[in-house]
Design a protein around this motif. Sequence first.
Motif, PDB file in Angstrom:
ATOM      1  N   ASN A 197       0.859  -1.190   0.000  1.00 14.13           N
ATOM      2  CA  ASN A 197       0.000   0.000   0.000  1.00 14.13           C
ATOM      3  C   ASN A 197       0.893   1.237   0.000  1.00 14.13           C
ATOM      4  OD1 ASN A 197       0.730   0.588   2.805  1.00 14.13           O
ATOM      5  ND2 ASN A 197      -0.667  -1.093   3.348  1.00 14.13           N
ATOM      6  N   ASN A 198       0.272   2.418   0.063  1.00 16.67           N
ATOM      7  CA  ASN A 198       1.038   3.670  -0.016  1.00 16.67           C
ATOM      8  C   ASN A 198       1.564   4.145   1.336  1.00 16.67           C
ATOM      9  OD1 ASN A 198       0.689   3.979  -2.826  1.00 16.67           O
ATOM     10  ND2 ASN A 198      -1.399   4.764  -2.494  1.00 16.67           N
ATOM     11  N   GLN A 199       1.309   3.368   2.376  1.00 12.12           N
ATOM     12  CA  GLN A 199       1.745   3.762   3.713  1.00 12.12           C
ATOM     13  C   GLN A 199       3.212   3.384   3.937  1.00 12.12           C
ATOM     14  OE1 GLN A 199      -0.312   5.496   5.880  1.00 12.12           O
ATOM     15  NE2 GLN A 199      -1.615   5.511   4.048  1.00 12.12           N
ATOM     16  N   LEU A 200       3.907   4.230   4.691  1.00 14.91           N
ATOM     17  CA  LEU A 200       5.297   3.942   5.049  1.00 14.91           C
ATOM     18  C   LEU A 200       5.335   2.918   6.184  1.00 14.91           C
ATOM     19  CD1 LEU A 200       8.376   4.455   5.112  1.00 14.91           C
ATOM     20  CD2 LEU A 200       7.915   6.408   6.610  1.00 14.91           C
ATOM     21  N   HIS A 201       6.105   1.848   5.990  1.00 11.93           N
ATOM     22  CA  HIS A 201       6.312   0.841   7.029  1.00 11.93           C
ATOM     23  C   HIS A 201       7.793   0.849   7.410  1.00 11.93           C
ATOM     24  CE1 HIS A 201       2.329  -0.949   6.291  1.00 11.93           C
ATOM     25  NE2 HIS A 201       2.581  -0.671   5.021  1.00 11.93           N
ATOM     26  N   ILE A 202       8.078   0.786   8.690  1.00  9.13           N
ATOM     27  CA  ILE A 202       9.470   0.801   9.155  1.00  9.13           C
ATOM     28  C   ILE A 202       9.754  -0.458   9.973  1.00  9.13           C
ATOM     29  CG2 ILE A 202      11.181   1.944  10.622  1.00  9.13           C
ATOM     30  CD1 ILE A 202       9.964   4.601   9.827  1.00  9.13           C
ATOM     31  N   LYS A 203      10.816  -1.135   9.598  1.00 10.32           N
ATOM     32  CA  LYS A 203      11.287  -2.293  10.373  1.00 10.32           C
ATOM     33  C   LYS A 203      12.670  -1.929  10.894  1.00 10.32           C
ATOM     34  CE  LYS A 203      12.878  -7.070   9.943  1.00 10.32           C
ATOM     35  NZ  LYS A 203      13.162  -8.191   9.010  1.00 10.32           N
ATOM     36  N   ASP A 204      12.824  -1.903  12.224  1.00 11.89           N
ATOM     37  CA  ASP A 204      14.137  -1.568  12.773  1.00 11.89           C
ATOM     38  C   ASP A 204      14.794  -2.812  13.370  1.00 11.89           C
ATOM     39  OD1 ASP A 204      13.646  -1.883  15.661  1.00 11.89           O
ATOM     40  OD2 ASP A 204      12.345  -0.139  15.452  1.00 11.89           O
ATOM     41  N   TYR A 205      16.098  -2.693  13.636  1.00 12.64           N
ATOM     42  CA  TYR A 205      16.880  -3.816  14.156  1.00 12.64           C
ATOM     43  C   TYR A 205      17.330  -3.571  15.603  1.00 12.64           C
ATOM     44  CZ  TYR A 205      17.144  -4.832   9.170  1.00 12.64           C
ATOM     45  OH  TYR A 205      16.821  -5.084   7.863  1.00 12.64           O
ATOM     46  N   LEU A 206      16.672  -2.626  16.269  1.00  7.13           N
ATOM     47  CA  LEU A 206      17.129  -2.225  17.597  1.00  7.13           C
ATOM     48  C   LEU A 206      17.028  -3.361  18.618  1.00  7.13           C
ATOM     49  CD1 LEU A 206      15.543   1.353  17.759  1.00  7.13           C
ATOM     50  CD2 LEU A 206      17.923   0.758  17.309  1.00  7.13           C
ATOM     51  N   LYS A 207      16.063  -4.268  18.415  1.00  9.69           N
ATOM     52  CA  LYS A 207      15.865  -5.345  19.391  1.00  9.69           C
ATOM     53  C   LYS A 207      16.481  -6.669  18.936  1.00  9.69           C
ATOM     54  CE  LYS A 207      11.610  -3.302  21.197  1.00  9.69           C
ATOM     55  NZ  LYS A 207      10.147  -3.462  21.386  1.00  9.69           N
ATOM     56  N   ASN A 208      17.168  -6.662  17.803  1.00 15.13           N
ATOM     57  CA  ASN A 208      17.764  -7.908  17.318  1.00 15.13           C
ATOM     58  C   ASN A 208      18.978  -8.269  18.181  1.00 15.13           C
ATOM     59  OD1 ASN A 208      19.361  -9.826  15.705  1.00 15.13           O
ATOM     60  ND2 ASN A 208      17.913  -9.349  14.081  1.00 15.13           N
ATOM     61  N   PRO A 209      19.008  -9.486  18.740  1.00 12.55           N
ATOM     62  CA  PRO A 209      20.131  -9.858  19.626  1.00 12.55           C
ATOM     63  C   PRO A 209      21.487  -9.882  18.925  1.00 12.55           C
ATOM     64  CG  PRO A 209      18.763 -11.767  19.097  1.00 12.55           C
ATOM     65  CD  PRO A 209      18.025 -10.556  18.623  1.00 12.55           C
ATOM     66  N   ASP A 210      21.487  -9.985  17.591  1.00 12.52           N
ATOM     67  CA  ASP A 210      22.743  -9.998  16.837  1.00 12.52           C
ATOM     68  C   ASP A 210      23.172  -8.600  16.389  1.00 12.52           C
ATOM     69  OD1 ASP A 210      23.377 -12.816  16.787  1.00 12.52           O
ATOM     70  OD2 ASP A 210      21.611 -13.051  15.524  1.00 12.52           O
ATOM     71  N   GLY A 211      22.392  -7.600  16.778  1.00 13.11           N
ATOM     72  CA  GLY A 211      22.770  -6.233  16.421  1.00 13.11           C
ATOM     73  C   GLY A 211      22.120  -5.752  15.136  1.00 13.11           C
ATOM     74  N   PHE A 212      22.763  -4.791  14.513  1.00 10.38           N
ATOM     75  CA  PHE A 212      22.207  -4.152  13.328  1.00 10.38           C
ATOM     76  C   PHE A 212      22.494  -4.960  12.059  1.00 10.38           C
ATOM     77  CE2 PHE A 212      23.145  -0.465  16.136  1.00 10.38           C
ATOM     78  CZ  PHE A 212      21.851   0.005  16.280  1.00 10.38           C
ATOM     79  N   SER A 213      21.667  -4.732  11.061  1.00 16.81           N
ATOM     80  CA  SER A 213      22.015  -5.137   9.706  1.00 16.81           C
ATOM     81  C   SER A 213      23.155  -4.218   9.248  1.00 16.81           C
ATOM     82  CB  SER A 213      20.796  -4.979   8.798  1.00 16.81           C
ATOM     83  OG  SER A 213      21.139  -5.078   7.451  1.00 16.81           O
ATOM     84  N   LYS A 214      23.979  -4.702   8.313  1.00 19.02           N
ATOM     85  CA  LYS A 214      25.114  -3.910   7.834  1.00 19.02           C
ATOM     86  C   LYS A 214      24.939  -3.574   6.348  1.00 19.02           C
ATOM     87  CE  LYS A 214      27.474  -4.765  11.702  1.00 19.02           C
ATOM     88  NZ  LYS A 214      27.687  -3.740  12.728  1.00 19.02           N
ATOM     89  N   SER A 215      25.125  -2.319   6.005  1.00 15.43           N
ATOM     90  CA  SER A 215      25.195  -1.933   4.592  1.00 15.43           C
ATOM     91  C   SER A 215      26.649  -2.025   4.174  1.00 15.43           C
ATOM     92  CB  SER A 215      24.663  -0.509   4.390  1.00 15.43           C
ATOM     93  OG  SER A 215      23.276  -0.473   4.619  1.00 15.43           O
ATOM     94  N   LEU A 216      26.908  -2.844   3.180  1.00 13.10           N
ATOM     95  CA  LEU A 216      28.269  -3.289   2.900  1.00 13.10           C
ATOM     96  C   LEU A 216      28.854  -2.663   1.647  1.00 13.10           C
ATOM     97  CD1 LEU A 216      30.001  -5.522   4.317  1.00 13.10           C
ATOM     98  CD2 LEU A 216      29.197  -7.087   2.556  1.00 13.10           C
ATOM     99  N   ASP A 217      30.141  -2.316   1.725  1.00 14.36           N
ATOM    100  CA  ASP A 217      30.920  -2.001   0.530  1.00 14.36           C
ATOM    101  C   ASP A 217      31.489  -3.339   0.054  1.00 14.36           C
ATOM    102  OD1 ASP A 217      33.098  -1.441  -1.243  1.00 14.36           O
ATOM    103  OD2 ASP A 217      33.176   0.607  -0.467  1.00 14.36           O
ATOM    104  N   ARG A 218      30.814  -3.950  -0.924  1.00 10.39           N
ATOM    105  CA  ARG A 218      31.155  -5.309  -1.321  1.00 10.39           C
ATOM    106  C   ARG A 218      32.599  -5.451  -1.786  1.00 10.39           C
ATOM    107  NH1 ARG A 218      27.086  -8.929  -3.118  1.00 10.39           N
ATOM    108  NH2 ARG A 218      28.786 -10.297  -3.747  1.00 10.39           N
ATOM    109  N   LYS A 219      33.052  -4.514  -2.590  1.00 10.34           N
ATOM    110  CA  LYS A 219      34.408  -4.604  -3.132  1.00 10.34           C
ATOM    111  C   LYS A 219      35.446  -4.581  -2.013  1.00 10.34           C
ATOM    112  CE  LYS A 219      37.573  -2.461  -6.455  1.00 10.34           C
ATOM    113  NZ  LYS A 219      37.718  -1.455  -7.525  1.00 10.34           N
ATOM    114  N   LYS A 220      35.329  -3.624  -1.092  1.00 15.79           N
ATOM    115  CA  LYS A 220      36.313  -3.524  -0.007  1.00 15.79           C
ATOM    116  C   LYS A 220      36.233  -4.729   0.929  1.00 15.79           C
ATOM    117  CE  LYS A 220      36.840   1.497   0.006  1.00 15.79           C
ATOM    118  NZ  LYS A 220      36.580   2.751   0.737  1.00 15.79           N
ATOM    119  N   PHE A 221      35.021  -5.227   1.162  1.00 13.36           N
ATOM    120  CA  PHE A 221      34.869  -6.376   2.041  1.00 13.36           C
ATOM    121  C   PHE A 221      35.512  -7.621   1.420  1.00 13.36           C
ATOM    122  CE2 PHE A 221      32.132  -9.828   3.918  1.00 13.36           C
ATOM    123  CZ  PHE A 221      32.660  -9.743   5.194  1.00 13.36           C
ATOM    124  N   GLU A 222      35.323  -7.803   0.124  1.00 10.84           N
ATOM    125  CA  GLU A 222      35.932  -8.949  -0.544  1.00 10.84           C
ATOM    126  C   GLU A 222      37.455  -8.825  -0.591  1.00 10.84           C
ATOM    127  OE1 GLU A 222      34.048  -9.750  -4.309  1.00 10.84           O
ATOM    128  OE2 GLU A 222      32.072 -10.015  -3.379  1.00 10.84           O
TER     129      GLU A 222
END
Length: 379
Positions: free
Chosen positions: A89-114
């Motif tokens: 639908n047109n509504q904004l939905h937000i899913k956060d990682y604040l309560k995840n026991p493993d911490g945050f999701s990571k936005s990765l620089d694939r080239k540097k990580f490899e």
Amino acid sequence: MSNKETDHKTEILIIGAGIAGCIAAISLAEEYNVTLMDKQITPSDRIGESLAPASQRIFKKLNLLGHESDDFKQTLFSNNLGMQSYWGNNQLHIKDYLKNPDGFSKSLDRKKFEMYLREIASNRGVCCFWGIRLFNSIYEENIWKVTGKSDDLKNRTTRKIKANFVIDATGRQSHFAKSIGIKRIQYDKLISCWISMPNTNTNTMSTIVADEQGWWYSAVLPNSTRIISFQTDSDIIDKATFKKSSSFITFIKTNKIIHSLIPKDEKNITFQGTVSANSTRIEQVAGKQWLALGDAAISFDPLSSQGMFNAMANAMQVKELLANFNIIKDFNLAKTEKFNKVYSDQIANVWSHYLKHKNLFYKAETRWKDSLFWKRRNS
């Protein structure tokens, strides 16, 4: 013209030094003589994906990143506080990682990580051949004889490698599996066209937006780089739209939410091109002392955000299975066949789980029932 030819012997040859291949090499090097080969001298730029929080467990198990400085880690990835989506639908939905026991999701620089993973593999005793492409392979007397060659025809390097076991980690191309006659099944025509640019927005959450002909994705990577990609089927939109920056930016302007992420000064936008993003799998994931790993075995729609984590988890599964069956140091045909069955069943279970969840995600979007893109996914 010169041709430098060398012979090499190894217990495990891994072809492909992406995330799957490197994680497998690092984990297996504790027990085996491992060789890692890749056609690219250095990794290429790729769309930065979100790395699932559970990946932290694998890093800890392999003692990765723990001793690196915070400054260095910030060049590899940035914490992703959550995902904002306009889906169903047109509504904004937000899913956060604040309560995840493993911490945050990571936005990765694939080239540097490899690049980091390649360096770790080398430091931990893996023999690394960069700029060497698979040329051919022969299976004789329970040994794989693999030939790799560099692309430099004037000063060509040829590596002749004898290996007890081969792991195909060459991604969606599955070069080794294809070279021995294994076919790949394509389940859809999804492609992804993307650009990168300096980020100018204060909101750094990842964004996903469903649209009539596909869906948009944006994320902020390390060093304040933003990427924007559009996912659709290769036969739906005029191919000229995805040929150059100007035509793609014109297309972005059709979506207000995504267009708002584009900086006013467009001269710093880098057009990255189009890549395959479809769901695929090979018909056979293991055989005579070989197996396919990560995307080489099964590749995921990026909507799942599980591609990189699956590759890492798959590599760790392989380490455990090889240890349990001990077929590298003590070859036995019956044990090998059982190993292949167990591994094939594991991959089949992951694939089944993935398809179930992918179908649920797509069926949640019902706004464009007459659109060919959504018809294909909701029929």
